[in-house]
Design an enzyme around this catalytic site. Structure first.
Site, PDB file in Angstrom:
ATOM      1  N   HIS A   1       4.719   0.214   0.152  1.00 42.09           N
ATOM      2  CA  HIS A   1       5.467  -0.550   1.150  1.00 42.09           C
ATOM      3  C   HIS A   1       4.612  -1.669   1.726  1.00 42.09           C
ATOM      4  O   HIS A   1       3.385  -1.695   1.557  1.00 42.09           O
ATOM      5  CB  HIS A   1       6.026   0.358   2.257  1.00 42.09           C
ATOM      6  CG  HIS A   1       4.994   1.184   2.955  1.00 42.09           C
ATOM      7  ND1 HIS A   1       4.429   2.317   2.402  1.00 42.09           N
ATOM      8  CD2 HIS A   1       4.412   1.057   4.177  1.00 42.09           C
ATOM      9  CE1 HIS A   1       3.561   2.857   3.233  1.00 42.09           C
ATOM     10  NE2 HIS A   1       3.519   2.093   4.327  1.00 42.09           N
TER      11      HIS A   1
ATOM     12  N   HIS B   1       0.840  -1.194   0.000  1.00 43.09           N
ATOM     13  CA  HIS B   1       0.000   0.000   0.000  1.00 43.09           C
ATOM     14  C   HIS B   1       0.878   1.248   0.000  1.00 43.09           C
ATOM     15  O   HIS B   1       2.082   1.194   0.270  1.00 43.09           O
ATOM     16  CB  HIS B   1      -0.922   0.017   1.227  1.00 43.09           C
ATOM     17  CG  HIS B   1      -0.195   0.121   2.533  1.00 43.09           C
ATOM     18  ND1 HIS B   1       0.469  -0.948   3.109  1.00 43.09           N
ATOM     19  CD2 HIS B   1      -0.008   1.173   3.388  1.00 43.09           C
ATOM     20  CE1 HIS B   1       1.023  -0.571   4.248  1.00 43.09           C
ATOM     21  NE2 HIS B   1       0.754   0.725   4.437  1.00 43.09           N
TER      22      HIS B   1
ATOM     23  N   ASP C   1       0.604   5.058   1.857  1.00 43.60           N
ATOM     24  CA  ASP C   1      -0.112   5.536   3.035  1.00 43.60           C
ATOM     25  C   ASP C   1      -1.258   6.488   2.707  1.00 43.60           C
ATOM     26  O   ASP C   1      -1.087   7.488   2.004  1.00 43.60           O
ATOM     27  CB  ASP C   1       0.864   6.241   3.993  1.00 43.60           C
ATOM     28  CG  ASP C   1       1.716   5.262   4.787  1.00 43.60           C
ATOM     29  OD1 ASP C   1       1.296   4.102   4.952  1.00 43.60           O
ATOM     30  OD2 ASP C   1       2.812   5.654   5.233  1.00 43.60           O
TER      31      ASP C   1
ATOM     32  N   ARG D   1       5.214   6.214  13.391  1.00 46.78           N
ATOM     33  CA  ARG D   1       5.137   6.831  12.067  1.00 46.78           C
ATOM     34  C   ARG D   1       4.718   8.290  12.182  1.00 46.78           C
ATOM     35  O   ARG D   1       3.768   8.613  12.902  1.00 46.78           O
ATOM     36  CB  ARG D   1       4.128   6.089  11.184  1.00 46.78           C
ATOM     37  CG  ARG D   1       4.126   6.571   9.734  1.00 46.78           C
ATOM     38  CD  ARG D   1       3.049   5.874   8.913  1.00 46.78           C
ATOM     39  NE  ARG D   1       1.756   6.530   9.054  1.00 46.78           N
ATOM     40  CZ  ARG D   1       0.628   6.060   8.535  1.00 46.78           C
ATOM     41  NH1 ARG D   1       0.620   4.916   7.874  1.00 46.78           N
ATOM     42  NH2 ARG D   1      -0.512   6.720   8.700  1.00 46.78           N
TER      43      ARG D   1
END
Length: 301
Positions: free
Chosen positions: A252, A95, A97, A267
């Site tokens: 990623h 995906h 983000d 994150r």
């Protein structure tokens, strides 16, 4: 002469930045790091041992920060930090983000806090290289397509491999507590480098104008080019590492290959602009609000 070294770790994607402390960067050195990020798509920094404040300060040099996530709770007292915690589920799918909103983040930073002794790597793919790999006929088709991205699907795995069932259920409930559907170009033009790339990934669930079955078949074909081994970097985490990737031109994946061991990253993401296709048209919302509670870029749109 540069004070640090940038060492490629893959022929098509990724570099390790050696000899710097990201808490103490001159504007000149930061400019070199920014340029290296545009070139290599992913930068890794070993042994930085940052605090939450340090990570926030470094990410903010790339631009205004988003909230932690449009729906998932942030670290307590840290509204811009998302805990990527194996106890809450394992999003082992390719995906990019938060592409289900109109203005997804431009840059993601990940910091390793709890790292399993084996497994738990992060795979990151160069979607511009994938676009270049397409046969000419397939590139021409992709240039014309738009995909619908949504958060309303089974993105996070159930707790069948180490997560806490209650936490996973709570995470899933939060993830879809508000839903969005956004149409993005299948081929996005990078706003800084002008590179074309395949802007798809897990949140892309259908192709505009096609049936679900037809759209899924096309997305699967395109996605197979993204995940070719030559386009993928595998980052083997060590505690204290910091990884920065350009969310506009990568995907990623975090393989679920570490049993019931804990894994925790923090994150922080940087606000991005509205994606633009090869015809100059911008992404548009189909369902959901403007997500301005999450990203300042939506307030300005």
């Amino acid at each position: 002469m540069s004070e640090f070294d940038i060492r490629k770790v893959g022929g098509r994607i990724g570099a390790e930045v050696v000899g710097v402390d990201v808490r103490d960067l001159s504007d000149e050195i930061f400019g070199e790091i920014h340029s290296a990020l545009l070139e290599h798509k992913v930068l890794g920094f070993r042994g930085q041992e940052l605090s939450d404040d340090d990570q926030l300060a470094f990410a903010a040099r790339f631009g205004p920060l988003t909230g932690a996530h449009p729906t998932v709770p942030a670290v307590e007292g840290r509204p811009e930090i998302l805990p990527v915690d194996s106890e809450s589920g394992r999003a082992n799918q390719w995906h990019t983000d938060v592409t289900f909103v109109q203005s997804p983040p431009k840059i993601s930073t990940l910091r390793g806090l709890v790292i399993p002794p084996y497994g738990g790597n992060t795979l990151i793919a160069n979607t511009a290289a994938a676009y270049k790999d397409l046969p000419e006929e397939l590139r021409a088709l992709a240039d014309r397509l738009w995909a619908v991205h949504t958060n309303d699907y089974d993105y996070v795995r159930p707790a069948d491999s180490g997560g806490d069932p209650d936490k996973v259920a709570e995470h899933r409930k939060a993830f879809v507590s508000r839903t969005w559907k956004t149409a993005h170009p299948v081929v996005r033009v990078h706003p800084e480098s002008s590179e074309r790339n395949l802007y798809i990934g897990g949140f892309a669930q259908k192709i505009v104008g096609l049936s679900s079955r037809e759209g899924r078949a096309i997305l699967d074909i395109l996605q197979s080019y993204v995940t070719r081994p030559e386009n993928v970097l595998r980052w083997v985490w060590q505690p204290g590492d910091l990884v920065v990737f350009d969310n506009r031109i990568t995907q990623h994946y975090a393989p679920d290959d570490y049993g019931d061991l804990p894994r925790l990253l923090h994150r922080v993401t940087v606000a991005g602009d509205i994606p633009v296709g090869v015809d100059g048209k911008e992404s548009y919302r189909l369902e959901g609000d403007d997500a301005s509670h999450y990203t300042p870029a939506e307030k300005a749109a």
